[in-house]
Design a protein around this motif. Structure first.
Motif, mmCIF file in Angstrom:
data_model
loop_
_atom_site.group_PDB
_atom_site.id
_atom_site.type_symbol
_atom_site.label_atom_id
_atom_site.label_comp_id
_atom_site.label_asym_id
_atom_site.label_seq_id
_atom_site.Cartn_x
_atom_site.Cartn_y
_atom_site.Cartn_z
ATOM 1 N N ASN A 29 -16.279 8.793 -21.040
ATOM 2 C CA ASN A 29 -15.420 7.652 -20.451
ATOM 3 C C ASN A 29 -15.403 6.917 -21.808
ATOM 4 O OD1 ASN A 29 -14.774 5.509 -19.166
ATOM 5 N ND2 ASN A 29 -16.170 5.791 -17.603
ATOM 6 N N HIS A 30 -14.189 6.916 -22.516
ATOM 7 C CA HIS A 30 -13.974 6.351 -23.615
ATOM 8 C C HIS A 30 -13.649 4.803 -23.488
ATOM 9 C CE1 HIS A 30 -13.669 9.908 -25.933
ATOM 10 N NE2 HIS A 30 -12.968 10.486 -24.991
ATOM 11 N N ARG A 31 -13.259 4.496 -22.183
ATOM 12 C CA ARG A 31 -13.035 2.985 -22.047
ATOM 13 C C ARG A 31 -14.433 2.366 -21.706
ATOM 14 N NH1 ARG A 31 -10.794 1.044 -16.280
ATOM 15 N NH2 ARG A 31 -12.667 1.892 -15.702
ATOM 16 N N SER A 32 -15.371 2.975 -21.273
ATOM 17 C CA SER A 32 -16.588 2.177 -21.040
ATOM 18 C C SER A 32 -17.181 2.115 -22.257
ATOM 19 C CB SER A 32 -17.714 3.183 -20.317
ATOM 20 O OG SER A 32 -17.096 3.035 -18.863
#
Length: 141
Positions: A29-32
């Motif tokens: 989860n790159h956004r997190s």
């Protein structure tokens, strides 16, 4: 002999076409990661921003060098125990609620420093910033 792929699918109880195998595979989860990284960076910058203001506070509140040292020490007193306490607590109750709490505590500390009427409030603000930063660093990493 059954192939390795078939063994893995049978362990996951996967059937062709039902999509269950896809649900069990972890995905990054790159956004997190980006949100936590930017938040940590902003909080660490916020904890160092008051440093140049101590000269103004010294004149405004007639602080001694010992008083300035106490303000610096309050941050450390907040960070170190928090690292030991909040790290395992994040494992127990979850990192996201703890990170949100840490950001709130750090922002409260920053607000206290911004409106501090004297030495005691500067120390309380730095202590709150230390607790917030310790909780972030103990869980964000």
């Amino acid at each position: 002999m059954v192939s390795n792929k078939d063994d893995k699918e049978s362990e996951l109880n996967c059937n062709d076409g039902d999509g269950l195998c896809e649900l069990h595979r972890p995905t990054p989860n790159h956004r997190s990661f980006i949100i936590v990284t930017i938040t940590t960076l902003i909080l660490l910058m916020g904890a160092t921003i008051p440093t140049p203001l101590y000269g103004i506070y010294r004149n405004e509140f007639a602080l001694s060098q010992i008083s300035i040292t106490l303000i610096y020490a309050a941050y450390s007193v907040g960070v170190v125990p928090t690292l030991f306490f909040f790290g395992p607590l994040g494992d127990a109750i979850g990192r996201k609620p703890l990170l949100i709490l840490a950001v709130v505590i750090s922002l409260i500390g920053t607000a206290i420093i911004g409106i501090a009427p004297g030495l005691e409030w500067l120390i309380i603000g730095r202590l709150a910033q230390g607790v917030g930063i310790g909780a972030v660093l103990g869980n964000a990493t």
